[in-house]
Design a protein around this motif. Structure first.
Motif, PDB file in Angstrom:
ATOM      1  N   VAL A 593     -10.028 -12.732 -12.749  1.00 28.28           N
ATOM      2  CA  VAL A 593     -10.527 -11.615 -11.959  1.00 28.28           C
ATOM      3  C   VAL A 593     -10.616 -12.000 -10.487  1.00 28.28           C
ATOM      4  O   VAL A 593     -10.213 -11.238  -9.603  1.00 28.28           O
ATOM      5  N   ASP A 594     -11.134 -13.197 -10.211  1.00 31.46           N
ATOM      6  CA  ASP A 594     -11.257 -13.632  -8.818  1.00 31.46           C
ATOM      7  C   ASP A 594      -9.896 -13.702  -8.145  1.00 31.46           C
ATOM      8  O   ASP A 594      -9.738 -13.318  -6.978  1.00 31.46           O
ATOM      9  N   GLU A 595      -8.900 -14.171  -8.865  1.00 35.22           N
ATOM     10  CA  GLU A 595      -7.573 -14.306  -8.284  1.00 35.22           C
ATOM     11  C   GLU A 595      -6.960 -12.932  -8.000  1.00 35.22           C
ATOM     12  O   GLU A 595      -6.320 -12.726  -6.968  1.00 35.22           O
ATOM     13  N   ILE A 596      -7.169 -12.002  -8.921  1.00 36.88           N
ATOM     14  CA  ILE A 596      -6.663 -10.649  -8.697  1.00 36.88           C
ATOM     15  C   ILE A 596      -7.319 -10.042  -7.466  1.00 36.88           C
ATOM     16  O   ILE A 596      -6.655  -9.424  -6.620  1.00 36.88           O
ATOM     17  N   GLU A 597      -8.633 -10.215  -7.335  1.00 33.94           N
ATOM     18  CA  GLU A 597      -9.343  -9.653  -6.189  1.00 33.94           C
ATOM     19  C   GLU A 597      -8.843 -10.244  -4.877  1.00 33.94           C
ATOM     20  O   GLU A 597      -8.712  -9.530  -3.877  1.00 33.94           O
ATOM     21  N   ARG A 598      -8.562 -11.548  -4.860  1.00 35.47           N
ATOM     22  CA  ARG A 598      -8.031 -12.152  -3.645  1.00 35.47           C
ATOM     23  C   ARG A 598      -6.669 -11.562  -3.290  1.00 35.47           C
ATOM     24  O   ARG A 598      -6.374 -11.281  -2.128  1.00 35.47           O
ATOM     25  N   GLU A 599      -5.818 -11.386  -4.294  1.00 36.38           N
ATOM     26  CA  GLU A 599      -4.496 -10.827  -4.041  1.00 36.38           C
ATOM     27  C   GLU A 599      -4.574  -9.372  -3.566  1.00 36.38           C
ATOM     28  O   GLU A 599      -3.813  -8.937  -2.699  1.00 36.38           O
ATOM     29  N   VAL A 600      -5.507  -8.610  -4.164  1.00 34.34           N
ATOM     30  CA  VAL A 600      -5.670  -7.213  -3.753  1.00 34.34           C
ATOM     31  C   VAL A 600      -6.127  -7.132  -2.304  1.00 34.34           C
ATOM     32  O   VAL A 600      -5.707  -6.253  -1.546  1.00 34.34           O
ATOM     33  N   GLN A 601      -6.969  -8.053  -1.902  1.00 36.54           N
ATOM     34  CA  GLN A 601      -7.409  -8.082  -0.506  1.00 36.54           C
ATOM     35  C   GLN A 601      -6.323  -8.616   0.426  1.00 36.54           C
ATOM     36  O   GLN A 601      -6.404  -8.428   1.643  1.00 36.54           O
ATOM     37  N   GLY A 602      -5.313  -9.254  -0.122  1.00 31.17           N
ATOM     38  CA  GLY A 602      -4.270  -9.872   0.688  1.00 31.17           C
ATOM     39  C   GLY A 602      -2.924  -9.215   0.515  1.00 31.17           C
ATOM     40  O   GLY A 602      -2.761  -8.001   0.684  1.00 31.17           O
ATOM     41  N   ARG A 603      -1.922 -10.029   0.152  1.00 33.06           N
ATOM     42  CA  ARG A 603      -0.538  -9.570   0.155  1.00 33.06           C
ATOM     43  C   ARG A 603      -0.275  -8.472  -0.875  1.00 33.06           C
ATOM     44  O   ARG A 603       0.479  -7.533  -0.610  1.00 33.06           O
ATOM     45  N   PHE A 604      -0.871  -8.592  -2.042  1.00 34.55           N
ATOM     46  CA  PHE A 604      -0.647  -7.564  -3.063  1.00 34.55           C
ATOM     47  C   PHE A 604      -1.154  -6.204  -2.585  1.00 34.55           C
ATOM     48  O   PHE A 604      -0.478  -5.184  -2.744  1.00 34.55           O
ATOM     49  N   GLY A 605      -2.360  -6.195  -2.002  1.00 34.05           N
ATOM     50  CA  GLY A 605      -2.903  -4.935  -1.501  1.00 34.05           C
ATOM     51  C   GLY A 605      -2.032  -4.334  -0.424  1.00 34.05           C
ATOM     52  O   GLY A 605      -1.805  -3.107  -0.396  1.00 34.05           O
ATOM     53  N   ARG A 606      -1.520  -5.191   0.489  1.00 33.41           N
ATOM     54  CA  ARG A 606      -0.654  -4.666   1.541  1.00 33.41           C
ATOM     55  C   ARG A 606       0.658  -4.127   0.950  1.00 33.41           C
ATOM     56  O   ARG A 606       1.202  -3.116   1.415  1.00 33.41           O
ATOM     57  N   ALA A 607       1.169  -4.797  -0.072  1.00 39.02           N
ATOM     58  CA  ALA A 607       2.388  -4.317  -0.732  1.00 39.02           C
ATOM     59  C   ALA A 607       2.147  -2.962  -1.408  1.00 39.02           C
ATOM     60  O   ALA A 607       3.019  -2.076  -1.390  1.00 39.02           O
ATOM     61  N   MET A 608       0.955  -2.797  -1.995  1.00 37.46           N
ATOM     62  CA  MET A 608       0.626  -1.513  -2.626  1.00 37.46           C
ATOM     63  C   MET A 608       0.619  -0.393  -1.586  1.00 37.46           C
ATOM     64  O   MET A 608       1.139   0.702  -1.821  1.00 37.46           O
ATOM     65  N   LEU A 609       0.035  -0.659  -0.427  1.00 38.63           N
ATOM     66  CA  LEU A 609       0.000   0.370   0.614  1.00 38.63           C
ATOM     67  C   LEU A 609       1.396   0.672   1.145  1.00 38.63           C
ATOM     68  O   LEU A 609       1.714   1.817   1.473  1.00 38.63           O
ATOM     69  N   ARG A 610       2.243  -0.372   1.240  1.00 36.86           N
ATOM     70  CA  ARG A 610       3.614  -0.123   1.682  1.00 36.86           C
ATOM     71  C   ARG A 610       4.371   0.751   0.681  1.00 36.86           C
ATOM     72  O   ARG A 610       5.294   1.481   1.049  1.00 36.86           O
ATOM     73  N   ALA A 611       3.987   0.657  -0.581  1.00 35.30           N
ATOM     74  CA  ALA A 611       4.641   1.466  -1.618  1.00 35.30           C
ATOM     75  C   ALA A 611       4.059   2.869  -1.729  1.00 35.30           C
ATOM     76  O   ALA A 611       4.563   3.692  -2.499  1.00 35.30           O
ATOM     77  N   ALA A 612       2.998   3.135  -0.956  1.00 32.92           N
ATOM     78  CA  ALA A 612       2.404   4.471  -1.000  1.00 32.92           C
ATOM     79  C   ALA A 612       3.363   5.491  -0.404  1.00 32.92           C
ATOM     80  O   ALA A 612       4.148   5.187   0.495  1.00 32.92           O
ATOM     81  N   LEU A 613       3.303   6.722  -0.900  1.00 29.77           N
ATOM     82  CA  LEU A 613       4.163   7.800  -0.421  1.00 29.77           C
ATOM     83  C   LEU A 613       3.440   8.541   0.703  1.00 29.77           C
ATOM     84  O   LEU A 613       2.407   9.181   0.473  1.00 29.77           O
ATOM     85  N   PRO A 614       3.947   8.458   1.931  1.00 36.21           N
ATOM     86  CA  PRO A 614       3.258   9.073   3.063  1.00 36.21           C
ATOM     87  C   PRO A 614       2.996  10.566   2.898  1.00 36.21           C
ATOM     88  O   PRO A 614       1.965  11.067   3.345  1.00 36.21           O
ATOM     89  N   ASP A 615       3.924  11.299   2.249  1.00 35.23           N
ATOM     90  CA  ASP A 615       3.691  12.729   2.023  1.00 35.23           C
ATOM     91  C   ASP A 615       2.424  12.947   1.212  1.00 35.23           C
ATOM     92  O   ASP A 615       1.674  13.899   1.460  1.00 35.23           O
TER      93      ASP A 615
END
Length: 761
Positions: A593-615
């Motif tokens: 869980v701790d590792e997932i949270e770190r990734e969500v706050q870091g590169r994984f989270g930024r990748a998720m936002l990049r994959a978001a659909l602006p529309d």
């Protein structure tokens, strides 16, 4: 006859079908041209309206416009109230009739050529039995003008005389059998074999939407099967007895009921048989029509380019009569009854005295739509050229194209859902609907465009000749005066195309979905995540996180296992979205869980936002600006959706079971998908006093169907094939949201933003 030139004067007229096309025109003509008559109209209440209120409300209809303008609105309402009375009832339950009726104009009947057999018999035959039974009980001795149809003689060739029909069918036995047909078919539809068939089909097509949705759609399929079966009963029984369809069959039996129950009991009867009734030539104004009539759906379908060919005989006579001619003939006949017990028959037709060959009708329609094309989204519609190849050739081509379309549809359904695939599916669906439309029209209109009947109108011409010259000018029905080119191109076709444009004023679903949102605080906008807000599915999310956390020693093993399991996941996804989530989430077993949270706050989270659909994010902001509560609901676990918290008022996600800070691979709660999401949304709306009928929903999967249907404005975003098809059938907006420059994220400091865990659902 009571005087040399009889006409209706102070009679008490009883009218059935007064709210229908012909009935409205009769009522208007009585008001305008026979000012001393009194009219009682058989009418039911509707909703909260009483019969009298419903009748008075008809004054707003265009048919009465000239009369209202002549008298003024106040005087017209007063005159209407003085002269027109509602008699509450229906053809099935006429009630107790007045004892002083002088004339009955019976124009009520079913308006469909191809209804279920029980409905056709109940309205046309049962209605006649009910009316004549009530008249006999009332003690009145009126002259009855029974409005039938010229096509009542059935399948035949040659001249159709103005006289009693010659069949010997027991109409009472047929009536009883028809009414019992629904019971038999309903029982047949509830047999286990039939139910299993409907369930299997519904599960195969809609299984992802949830078990209740499957059950609902299976029951819908059963009831539709019952209707289709009863329609087939009517069509087949009519043909087996020598009639074109159940409509003409039941109109024939209604005539027999009138003869046996009324004329043979010593009363006066006129049977009036109009042919295909269309818009007015003169009165109440040229082109008056109340909705599409018999020939109009065929005409409009041609104008829209939807009928490339048609199985009609070019030299057959298409017998059309303007509605004002029918009304004038009915009222002329009403004032000139034959002796009691000797019914007279009048065929109000054009084919004998002013024939219109089908090819001439086609040429008029083609010329009109060539000069005045209907528009569509691509511009003006070019109408096809018909070459009249014959019914058998059209049938062969139609059957071949139906097979081709069915094969194409099955192929497209198996392709991945992309904008191009959805466009292919829409094209296939459009072609399929066009073929279905041609099939229906070919069956319904066959008797009218392939007929070799000529209807005699000797009695009708004699009735016209008996009228004084001044009356013939205003209230006549001389069909030889009709110039068919002028009638179609100058009167009728402009009238029905005006109706088409009036019916088409509602903007397309996509345009409605993209309009500015009304400001309200009692509505919710619900967004699914994968495919709707996020351009990445559960597998892609897992791989992004997996590449950052998996030990190198497990890379090959995990990749191989994922590939080998892909078919199992695909099958689970096709069957049930919840099953897929449960199955796939097992791959998270052992993740920290701790590792997932770190990734969500870091590169994984930024990748998720990049994959978001602006529309999608822009639409969320529009809803929030309008004061709507915005909710992101997803089967993805709460740990991974943190990047989207700033965009929504609320994020509702699932959870995974955790032991000693490590995911076990099991969900802590059932997946919040399909019917579970609908149940959650219903409860949520009740708790927050939200108006779901005014709310909005955005989803991409057929699994979203149940909860989308709960909302007043559902929108399919990047939908899969099944949802795309359903959305287009229901006229929902279908949007393609793609990746492009992402808008800036809103502030995350609002106090009302939170992540809600889907506990106890």
């Amino acid at each position: 006859m009571t005087h040399e030139h009889p006409s209706l004067t102070t009679e008490h007229v009883f009218l059935t079908g007064g709210t229908g096309f012909v009935g409205q025109a009769i009522l208007e003509r009585l008001l305008t041209s026979h000012p001393k008559t009194r009219i009682t109209v058989l009418v039911r209440g509707k909703g909260s309206q009483t019969p009298q209120e419903r009748l008075t409300g008809m004054l707003r209809k265009p048919v009465f416009k000239g009369w209202r303008e002549q008298l003024g609105d106040d005087q017209a309402r007063a005159e209407f109230a003085r002269r027109v009375t509602a008699h509450e009832g229906s053809l099935g339950d006429v009630g107790t009739l007045p004892t002083d009726i002088d004339v009955v104009l019976h124009s009520a009947s079913t308006v469909s050529f191809d209804p279920p057999i029980d409905e056709a018999f109940e309205t046309n035959v049962g209605g006649a039995r009910g009316l004549y039974g009530a008249l006999l009980e009332s003690g009145s001795d009126p002259h009855v003008v029974h409005v039938s149809t010229a096509y009542v003689g059935g399948i035949r060739k040659g001249v159709a005389p103005e006289g009693s029909l010659t069949h010997e069918v027991d109409w009472r036995a047929e009536h009883d059998a028809a009414l019992s047909a629904r019971v038999r078919v309903e029982l047949e539809s509830r047999q286990p074999e039939a139910l299993r068939q409907h369930l299997h089909a519904a599960k195969a097509q809609h299984g992802k939407a949830g078990p209740q949705q499957v059950a609902r759609l299976a029951e819908t399929a059963r009831t539709e099967w019952v209707r289709e079966r009863l329609v087939d009963y009517g069509r087949t029984r009519a043909e087996s007895l020598g009639w074109t369809d159940v409509y003409t069959l039941t109109k024939a039996f209604a005539e027999r009921a009138a003869e046996e129950m009324w004329a043979q009991a010593g009363h006066r009867l006129t049977v009036l048989r109009p042919s295909i009734i269309e818009s007015a030539l003169h009165h109440p104004f040229p082109g008056w029509i109340d909705g599409f009539k018999v020939a109009d759906p065929l005409i409009i379908a041609y104008g829209r380019g939807q009928l490339k060919e048609f199985p009609g005989l070019p030299d057959s006579v298409l017998d059309i009569i303007p509605v004002d001619f029918v009304v004038n003939a009915a009222l002329a006949a009403a004032s000139r009854p034959s002796p009691a017990g000797e019914p007279q028959y009048l065929q109000v037709v054009s084919g004998a005295s002013n024939p219109l060959p089908f090819h001439r009708m086609y040429e008029n329609v083609n010329a009109y739509f060539t000069a005045n094309p209907l528009p569509d989204e691509k511009g003006d519609i070019a109408v096809p050229l018909w070459r009249f190849p014959g019914g058998e050739k059209v049938e062969r081509v139609l059957a071949r194209r139906e097979r081709q379309i069915g094969h194409a549809e099955r192929v497209v359904e198996r392709l991945p859902a992309t904008p191009r695939t959805r466009q292919w599916l829409e094209t296939v669906g459009k072609n399929k609907r066009g073929l279905g439309r041609l099939r229906v029209f070919a069956e319904l209109y066959r008797a009218y465009v392939q007929t070799e009947i000529v209807f005699d109108d000797t009695n009708t011409r004699a009735l016209l000749a008996s009228m004084p010259e001044d009356e013939r000018k205003d209230q006549g029905f001389d069909v030889t005066e009709i110039d068919w080119e002028h009638y179609f191109q100058g009167i009728h076709l402009p009238a029905i195309t005006a109706l088409t444009r009036a019916f088409g004023k509602r903007p397309p679903a996509r345009e409605r979905a993209e309009r500015a949102l009304p400001s309200r605080e009692d509505v919710v906008a619900v967004f699914d995540l994968e495919g709707t807000v996020l351009g990445a599915n559960l597998v892609q999310q897992y791989l992004r996180l997996w590449t950052r956390t998996v030990p190198r020693a497990r890379v090959v093993h995990d990749l191989a296992d994922l590939v080998l399991s892909s078919r199992r996941y695909w099958r689970a996804e096709r069957r049930d979205r919840g099953e897929f989530i449960r199955t796939f989430m097992r791959r998270y077993e052992g993740f920290s869980v701790d590792e997932i949270e770190r990734e969500v706050q870091g590169r994984f989270g930024r990748a998720m936002l990049r994959a978001a659909l602006p529309d999608a994010l822009e639409r969320v902001q529009q809803h929030r600006a309008a004061g709507h509560r915005t909710i992101l609901v997803t089967g993805t676990i709460d740990l991974m959706v943190e990047p989207f918290v700033p965009y929504f008022d609320e994020v509702v996600a699932g959870r995974m079971h955790v032991r000693d800070g490590v995911l076990t691979g099991y969900l802590a709660d059932p997946p919040l998908v399909d019917e579970a999401r609908a149940a959650w949304l219903r409860q949520y709306a009740a708790q927050h006093d939200l108006d779901l009928d005014a709310s909005y929903g955005y989803g991409d999967s057929h699994a979203d169907l149940v909860w989308l249907e709960m909302l007043g404005t559902p929108t399919a975003v990047n939908p899969d094939v099944q949802l795309s098809r359903y959305a287009r059938q229901k006229k929902w907006a279908v949007l393609d949201w793609t990746r492009r420059a992402r808008p800036s994220a809103p502030s995350a400091g609002s106090d009302d933003q939170q992540v809600t865990l889907a506990e106890g659902v």
